[in-house]
Write a protein that holds these residues in place. Structure first.
Motif, PDB file in Angstrom:
ATOM      1  N   LEU A 341       0.904  -1.254   0.017  1.00 47.15           N
ATOM      2  CA  LEU A 341      -0.136   0.103  -0.235  1.00 47.15           C
ATOM      3  C   LEU A 341       0.881   1.402  -0.050  1.00 47.15           C
ATOM      4  CD1 LEU A 341      -2.573  -1.530  -0.025  1.00 47.15           C
ATOM      5  CD2 LEU A 341      -3.474  -0.103   1.819  1.00 47.15           C
ATOM      6  N   VAL A 345       0.501   4.163  -2.963  1.00 46.75           N
ATOM      7  CA  VAL A 345       0.179   5.766  -2.452  1.00 46.75           C
ATOM      8  C   VAL A 345       1.009   6.413  -3.117  1.00 46.75           C
ATOM      9  CG1 VAL A 345      -0.001   7.378  -0.765  1.00 46.75           C
ATOM     10  CG2 VAL A 345      -1.140   5.210  -0.256  1.00 46.75           C
ATOM     11  N   SER A 364     -14.163   2.184  -6.672  1.00 44.04           N
ATOM     12  CA  SER A 364     -13.978   0.790  -5.741  1.00 44.04           C
ATOM     13  C   SER A 364     -15.065  -0.352  -6.337  1.00 44.04           C
ATOM     14  CB  SER A 364     -14.472   1.131  -4.470  1.00 44.04           C
ATOM     15  OG  SER A 364     -14.069   0.327  -3.557  1.00 44.04           O
ATOM     16  N   ASN A 369     -11.302  -7.337  -3.574  1.00 43.43           N
ATOM     17  CA  ASN A 369     -10.448  -7.076  -2.539  1.00 43.43           C
ATOM     18  C   ASN A 369      -9.081  -6.696  -2.582  1.00 43.43           C
ATOM     19  OD1 ASN A 369     -12.719  -7.466  -1.033  1.00 43.43           O
ATOM     20  ND2 ASN A 369     -12.116  -9.468  -0.265  1.00 43.43           N
ATOM     21  N   PHE A 371      -8.043  -4.782  -4.788  1.00 42.32           N
ATOM     22  CA  PHE A 371      -8.040  -3.284  -5.100  1.00 42.32           C
ATOM     23  C   PHE A 371      -8.697  -2.433  -3.700  1.00 42.32           C
ATOM     24  CE2 PHE A 371      -6.556  -3.832  -9.583  1.00 42.32           C
ATOM     25  CZ  PHE A 371      -6.063  -2.537  -9.540  1.00 42.32           C
ATOM     26  N   SER A 372      -9.844  -3.195  -3.347  1.00 40.42           N
ATOM     27  CA  SER A 372     -10.655  -2.249  -2.660  1.00 40.42           C
ATOM     28  C   SER A 372     -10.211  -2.225  -1.043  1.00 40.42           C
ATOM     29  CB  SER A 372     -12.244  -2.876  -2.635  1.00 40.42           C
ATOM     30  OG  SER A 372     -12.459  -3.004  -4.068  1.00 40.42           O
ATOM     31  N   ALA A 373      -9.640  -3.283  -0.409  1.00 35.05           N
ATOM     32  CA  ALA A 373      -9.559  -3.178   0.764  1.00 35.05           C
ATOM     33  C   ALA A 373      -8.413  -1.996   0.902  1.00 35.05           C
ATOM     34  CB  ALA A 373      -9.156  -4.464   1.319  1.00 35.05           C
ATOM     35  N   GLY A 374      -8.588  -1.167   1.768  1.00 37.65           N
ATOM     36  CA  GLY A 374      -7.533  -0.012   2.047  1.00 37.65           C
ATOM     37  C   GLY A 374      -7.674   1.253   1.038  1.00 37.65           C
ATOM     38  N   GLN A 375      -8.715   1.039  -0.016  1.00 38.04           N
ATOM     39  CA  GLN A 375      -8.838   2.180  -0.807  1.00 38.04           C
ATOM     40  C   GLN A 375      -9.196   3.381  -0.049  1.00 38.04           C
ATOM     41  OE1 GLN A 375     -11.591   0.787  -3.877  1.00 38.04           O
ATOM     42  NE2 GLN A 375      -9.612   0.899  -5.414  1.00 38.04           N
ATOM     43  N   LEU A 376     -10.003   3.524   0.962  1.00 39.30           N
ATOM     44  CA  LEU A 376     -10.433   4.679   1.867  1.00 39.30           C
ATOM     45  C   LEU A 376      -9.279   5.438   2.364  1.00 39.30           C
ATOM     46  CD1 LEU A 376     -13.962   3.458   2.696  1.00 39.30           C
ATOM     47  CD2 LEU A 376     -13.546   5.617   1.395  1.00 39.30           C
ATOM     48  N   MET A 377      -8.325   4.446   2.716  1.00 41.17           N
ATOM     49  CA  MET A 377      -6.943   5.086   3.504  1.00 41.17           C
ATOM     50  C   MET A 377      -6.269   5.703   2.329  1.00 41.17           C
ATOM     51  SD  MET A 377      -4.578   3.296   6.242  1.00 41.17           S
ATOM     52  CE  MET A 377      -3.611   4.327   7.335  1.00 41.17           C
ATOM     53  N   ARG A 380      -7.391   9.087   1.665  1.00 38.54           N
ATOM     54  CA  ARG A 380      -6.835  10.170   2.405  1.00 38.54           C
ATOM     55  C   ARG A 380      -5.475  10.390   2.263  1.00 38.54           C
ATOM     56  NH1 ARG A 380      -9.972   8.410   8.216  1.00 38.54           N
ATOM     57  NH2 ARG A 380     -11.778   7.774   7.028  1.00 38.54           N
ATOM     58  N   GLU A 381      -4.522   9.392   2.109  1.00 39.17           N
ATOM     59  CA  GLU A 381      -3.308   9.782   1.944  1.00 39.17           C
ATOM     60  C   GLU A 381      -3.154  10.797   1.000  1.00 39.17           C
ATOM     61  OE1 GLU A 381      -0.416   8.680   3.767  1.00 39.17           O
ATOM     62  OE2 GLU A 381      -1.781   8.152   5.130  1.00 39.17           O
ATOM     63  N   PHE A 392     -15.183   9.282  -4.806  1.00 36.68           N
ATOM     64  CA  PHE A 392     -15.365   7.673  -4.504  1.00 36.68           C
ATOM     65  C   PHE A 392     -16.495   7.189  -5.047  1.00 36.68           C
ATOM     66  CE2 PHE A 392     -15.316   3.904  -1.653  1.00 36.68           C
ATOM     67  CZ  PHE A 392     -14.004   3.459  -1.784  1.00 36.68           C
TER      68      PHE A 392
END
Lengths: 433, 387
Positions: A341, A345, A364, A369, A371-377, A380-381, A392
């Protein structure tokens, strides 16, 4: 729903169409011609190695996305769900299994041959492993070659990881290919193909990086997956791929000379109001409607992560004919979904800056998963590091039940309004002209 | 309160202490001690023990913590476990952990390792990659390198060297741990009424929060206590539960299945503690090699493990037969790709062997069990009446 007209096409698009049609025709004739068929995946694909044995590759994800675009995936998915697959799981898998249950008819309407070898290049997606365990049961007796690609846990590729992969290639993958094809491994032939790969990779990167121009002559997401990238996977290592990318690069240069924008299905995008970086795969069931929302609003994607699942060549990697197996190993480990990740980023942040993007958007995918797991973080980054507005969206790969046109359009309209407001403020502050 | 009830009460408290009080107390009571949090399913805890560390299982927040911030990090279509873990990380539940291990079981856990890296939680955050090649000269070497990375991570914190003696000692302790757990399962196979499935779960889950020496003492006592007759046999069917190896089912779900007339004679709730089948050589001059051999040759079956050549469906059927079970309950967390993608194939194996089965999905904080209880009850009745 959007009113869709007949798509306007460039020469390269037609060339791609011809090449793909021939590829699927060759596959449909495989039983007659005696060509052996290898099922494998796009990320971490060993296309050159497969072709060096005169075998034909089949990519189940590509079949699935083609089924999605041709409105066949909904029924395929339902058939897989009837077999016991949960609504929750990857729709590429269900679509592929459903297609198989319905006679394995490929995108051109011709029957695809059954595999002679299942090459599980397990790169960046855990579901690949489950997918091929299922295929192994559905095609009993077909040999499986497992190539475990270590994850870039430390944000880099270590020599011991390369050694591990080379050993697997030498002792697991190549012997099975020799056995299935009846041919001896020819390292020189492979090296020759890798030379072609590197040439095509140089051209592909030039095409992708042309989007750094303002205005950009290409759309690096919708067009990226439609006609810039796909030819790469099945044809990498061939002279045809090099020719195709020469043709495409000429076309792109001509557009740049003339100051033209990207080609959309409705012609040139004349007014480029918003330059965006996009993370995540597209929706395939409503691909044109999805794209149309963007070009109708003057939005163009200048860089995307999904076009890097088959290789992140813009970071400098090229297949190396001098070290063929090491090079294939590094290629597999370098694919976008095999990056950790922080690396993802970093890459996306670089894209936002280098491609002078006005915003960053995530599509998303409900059933992906990797791709999608962690995309919200990630979102933000990117917002914190680059300061651009982020957005989003949510949809799915090939399950039309998860594409809500009105919701997506509404969300995008709000997002573009936000970008517009930001531009007004930046102009007032003298930050932009 | 009788002794077994006391033990179970203590185990329940330990199992669901989301502040890991016992582990923190252990760390403070000695020098150079480290806590290494690990996620499901399996890590070779022996190497952590030999490095003067305590492996602490982080199995999620379950239904014991309200998730607010964690939901902001995950879309609705991602399983529940990682959002609970993020909530714990943001609420400082995990502050005393020196490092974290994220085993290679799915893309969610893999990407969670990256989220921990981005937030710099702990002194190290390591994705622990399992080899999917089982040749000792290929996958074995890779696995050894993965273990050596963990040893180096811990050594960088506390300077402790895991020598042969310490590794063999740890292997011996965990051998005994698995042996005692299997003794409990064997007793329960014959006399499931002596210790409920839920109490067994508490006892096993407590073990991942305390030193193995203490857990072994607890298990020894439990084995002694349930070696004697206690409780009342009931007219229940015997089931194996599968698919719950990562995100843990809420305890209410386990209880509901039991109350519906099912003895749980085997399960994969705490699979990591039972991953290696049988003993690992604890007299080797090369204990890491012994651990590699055990991983390659003695691993149980799981959805996280590439199984061509030894399909997990067939191994499930063998387990059902060896446990003399009447049926299988496929109980998987919602959005758990590994378990749910395996399910149709495993169900087919059960069908081919004439083993009845039902399935349902849950979240770790599911609060309504009426439907599940009815489903399990009907399953139990149908087997009692017609099989």
């Amino acid at each position: 729903m959007a009113d869709l007209k007949d798509a306007i096409k460039e020469k390269s698009m037609n060339l791609q169409k011809e090449m793909l049609a021939k590829q699927f025709h060759d596959l449909s004739q495989a039983n007659e011609t005696g060509k052996k068929v290898v099922y494998t995946f796009v990320p971490g694909n060993l296309t050159e190695l497969i072709l060096s044995f005169d075998m034909l590759p089949v990519y189940p994800e590509i079949n699935a996305l083609q089924s999605g675009m041709r409105k066949k995936s909904a029924d395929y998915i339902k058939d897989a769900e009837k077999m016991g697959f949960s609504e929750d799981v990857c729709t590429y898998v269900k679509c592929d299994i459903g297609m198989m249950l319905n006679g394995n008819i490929g995108p051109t309407g011709e029957k695809l041959p059954s595999p002679d070898l299942l090459l599980l290049s397990y790169t960046g997606c855990f579901t690949f492993m489950k997918w091929f365990e299922n295929l192994e049961r559905l095609y009993p007796g077909v040999p499986v070659a497992m190539l475990h690609t270590p994850y870039q846990e430390e944000g880099k590729i270590a020599q011991e990881q390369v050694d591990y992969m080379v050993k697997q290639l030498k002792e697991e993958v190549i012997p099975k290919m020799e056995q299935v094809s009846g041919k001896k491994f020819d390292p020189q032939r492979l090296s020759g193909m890798l030379e072609n790969s590197a040439r095509a990779e140089d051209l592909l990167v030039k095409v992708l990086e042309s989007a750094k121009n303002v205005p950009t002559p290409i759309d690096a997401y919708f067009a990226g997956v439609y006609y810039i990238g796909p030819i790469f996977t099945a044809f990498r290592g061939t002279a045809e791929a090099v020719n195709y990318y020469h043709e495409l690069w000429e076309e792109v240069q001509e557009r740049m000379r003339r100051g033209l924008g990207p080609v959309t299905p409705e012609g040139e995008l004349k007014e480029q109001k918003y330059r965006l970086v996009m993370e995540g795969p597209p929706n395939w069931t409503n691909f044109r409607e999805f794209w149309k929302i963007f070009y109708d609003m003057g939005a163009v994607i200048v860089a995307s992560s999904y076009t890097k699942v088959g290789g992140v060549y813009d970071l400098g990697f090229r297949h190396d004919p001098k070290e063929p197996l090491e090079s294939l190993s590094r290629y597999c480990m370098g694919c976008y979904t095999n990056m950790n990740l922080p690396q993802r980023v970093g890459l996306l942040e670089k894209y936002v800056k280098e491609y002078k993007a006005d915003g960053f958007l995530i599509n998303s995918i409900k059933s992906c998963n990797s791709f999608s797991a962690g995309q919200l973080m990630i979102m933000r980054e990117i917002e914190q590091r680059s300061g651009v507005p982020v957005g989003f969206l949510e949809s799915d790969l090939v399950d039309p039940r998860y594409f809500s046109y009105a919701n997506i359009k509404n969300r995008l309209e709000s997002y573009f309004q936000m970008l517009e407001q930001r531009k007004i403020i930046l102009r007032q502050e003298g930050v932009i002209a | 309160m009788d002794r077994l009830t006391e033990i179970v009460k203590k185990a329940e408290t330990l199992a669901f202490d989301l502040h890991f009080t016992a582990a923190r107390a252990w760390k403070q009571s000695g020098d150079h001690r480290v806590l290494v949090g690990y996620l499901p399913i399996y890590v070779p805890r022996e190497i952590i023990h030999a490095s003067n560390g305590l492996p602490v299982g982080i199995m999620g927040a379950g239904d014991r913590k309200q998730i607010i911030k964690g939901d902001a990090y995950y879309q609705s279509y991602i399983c529940h476990l990682p959002r609970g873990i993020i909530e714990m990380a943001l609420d400082d539940n995990l502050n005393d952990m020196d490092g974290f291990l994220f085993p290679a079981i799915c893309d969610c856990i893999r990407n969670l390792s990256g989220m921990f890296k981005l937030s710099s939680k702990g002194k190290f955050q390591r994705y622990f990659d399992y080899p999917q090649n089982f040749d000792p000269a290929i996958g074995g070497i890779f696995y050894r390198q993965e273990m050596e990375k963990i040893l180096a991570d811990i050594r960088a914190i506390n300077g402790q060297e895991a020598n042969v003696e310490k590794l063999n000692h740890a292997i011996g302790l965990y051998n005994r741990n698995r042996e005692l757990i299997e003794m409990i399962y064997s007793i329960r196979q014959e006399y499931p009424w002596r210790l409920s499935g839920l109490d067994t779960y508490y006892i096993l889950r407590a073990g991942i929060t305390i030193p193995v020496e203490e857990h072994n003492a607890m298990l020894e006592e439990v084995v002694d206590l349930i070696g004697e007759e206690r409780g009342e046999p009931m007219d229940n069917i015997r089931v194996v539960i599968t698919g719950s190896f990562c995100e843990q089912p809420p305890t209410g779900l386990i209880k509901s299945i039991e109350m519906a007339g099912c003895y749980i004679v085997d399960d994969d709730f705490m699979l990591g503690s039972r991953w290696i089948q049988g003993k690992i050589n604890n007299t080797s001059k090369d204990p890491l090699e012994a651990l590699c051999d055990a991983y390659l040759n003695q691993s149980t079956f799981s959805s996280a493990y590439y199984d061509v050549g030894n399909p997990k469906g067939k191994r499930l059927v063998e387990l059902v037969k060896s446990r003399n079970a009447d049926g299988v309950i496929f109980s998987a967390a919602s959005f758990c790709d590994p378990a749910l993608l395996d399910r149709p194939l495993m169900q087919k194996e059960c069908d081919d062997s004439g083993i009845p089965h039902i399935n349902f999905q849950y979240h770790e904080n599911t609060g309504q069990f009426k439907v599940i209880k009815e489903q399990a009850g009907t399953f139990s009745d149908s087997i009692k009446l017609w099989v």
